[in-house]
Design a protein around this motif. Structure first.
Motif, PDB file in Angstrom:
ATOM      1  N   ARG A  49       0.841  -1.213   0.000  1.00  0.00           N
ATOM      2  CA  ARG A  49       0.000   0.000   0.000  1.00  0.00           C
ATOM      3  C   ARG A  49       0.867   1.251   0.000  1.00  0.00           C
ATOM      4  O   ARG A  49       0.577   2.220  -0.714  1.00  0.00           O
ATOM      5  N   HIS A  50       1.905   1.248   0.807  1.00  0.00           N
ATOM      6  CA  HIS A  50       2.807   2.403   0.895  1.00  0.00           C
ATOM      7  C   HIS A  50       3.480   2.663  -0.456  1.00  0.00           C
ATOM      8  O   HIS A  50       3.569   3.810  -0.907  1.00  0.00           O
ATOM      9  N   GLN A  51       3.917   1.598  -1.109  1.00  0.00           N
ATOM     10  CA  GLN A  51       4.564   1.735  -2.417  1.00  0.00           C
ATOM     11  C   GLN A  51       3.587   2.305  -3.443  1.00  0.00           C
ATOM     12  O   GLN A  51       3.957   3.162  -4.243  1.00  0.00           O
ATOM     13  N   TYR A  89       1.706   9.577  -5.642  1.00  0.00           N
ATOM     14  CA  TYR A  89       2.177  10.944  -5.368  1.00  0.00           C
ATOM     15  C   TYR A  89       3.216  11.377  -6.394  1.00  0.00           C
ATOM     16  O   TYR A  89       3.221  12.520  -6.848  1.00  0.00           O
ATOM     17  N   ALA A  90       4.096  10.460  -6.764  1.00  0.00           N
ATOM     18  CA  ALA A  90       5.116  10.790  -7.765  1.00  0.00           C
ATOM     19  C   ALA A  90       4.458  11.095  -9.114  1.00  0.00           C
ATOM     20  O   ALA A  90       4.876  12.027  -9.814  1.00  0.00           O
ATOM     21  N   LYS A  91       3.425  10.352  -9.448  1.00  0.00           N
ATOM     22  CA  LYS A  91       2.722  10.591 -10.709  1.00  0.00           C
ATOM     23  C   LYS A  91       2.051  11.962 -10.694  1.00  0.00           C
ATOM     24  O   LYS A  91       2.106  12.702 -11.670  1.00  0.00           O
ATOM     25  N   GLU A 121       0.963   4.212  -2.828  1.00  0.00           N
ATOM     26  CA  GLU A 121       0.753   5.623  -2.494  1.00  0.00           C
ATOM     27  C   GLU A 121       1.915   6.476  -2.990  1.00  0.00           C
ATOM     28  O   GLU A 121       1.699   7.548  -3.557  1.00  0.00           O
ATOM     29  N   GLU A 122       3.137   6.020  -2.764  1.00  0.00           N
ATOM     30  CA  GLU A 122       4.307   6.779  -3.218  1.00  0.00           C
ATOM     31  C   GLU A 122       4.312   6.944  -4.731  1.00  0.00           C
ATOM     32  O   GLU A 122       4.609   8.018  -5.241  1.00  0.00           O
ATOM     33  N   ALA A 123       3.962   5.876  -5.431  1.00  0.00           N
ATOM     34  CA  ALA A 123       3.912   5.947  -6.901  1.00  0.00           C
ATOM     35  C   ALA A 123       2.831   6.928  -7.344  1.00  0.00           C
ATOM     36  O   ALA A 123       3.025   7.684  -8.302  1.00  0.00           O
TER      37      ALA A 123
END
Length: 99
Positions: free
Chosen positions: A65-67, A73-75, A69-71
């Motif tokens: 889930r964290h990964q 936000y980066a997008k 979310e990070e992807a």
């Protein structure tokens, strides 16, 4: 009529390495503490193999889930083009304006 949500038991094939890792987690204070931190729940010294396995599974789900979310936000950051950032900066009050 409400349907009761009942947990199910699934078969999970474990490699010899998986079994060794579970034993290490169950027998090591440091490993249990690290796992407890990851799942925000205590993992006691006498924890069953099933409860440790469930905690490891939960820690893995949280990492996924964290990964994601990070992807995401980066997008979003990549989609924000320079003109949008510049327009946003123009609307902000400069730091020296309150002096």
């Amino acid at each position: 009529m409400d349907t009761l949500h009942r947990p199910t038991r699934k078969s999970l094939p474990l490699t010899a390495r998986d079994v060794e890792d579970l034993i290490k987690i169950r027998n090591s204070v440091a490993h249990r503490a690290a796992l407890a931190d990851l799942v925000d729940a205590p993992v006691s010294e006498g924890a069953s193999e099933a409860s440790v396995l469930r905690a490891v599974f939960e820690a893995g789900l949280r990492a996924v889930r964290h990964q994601v979310e990070e992807a995401g936000y980066a997008k979003l950051a990549a989609e924000m083009d320079a003109s949008t950032r510049q327009a946003s900066a123009r609307r902000r009050r400069p730091a020296w304006a309150d002096e």
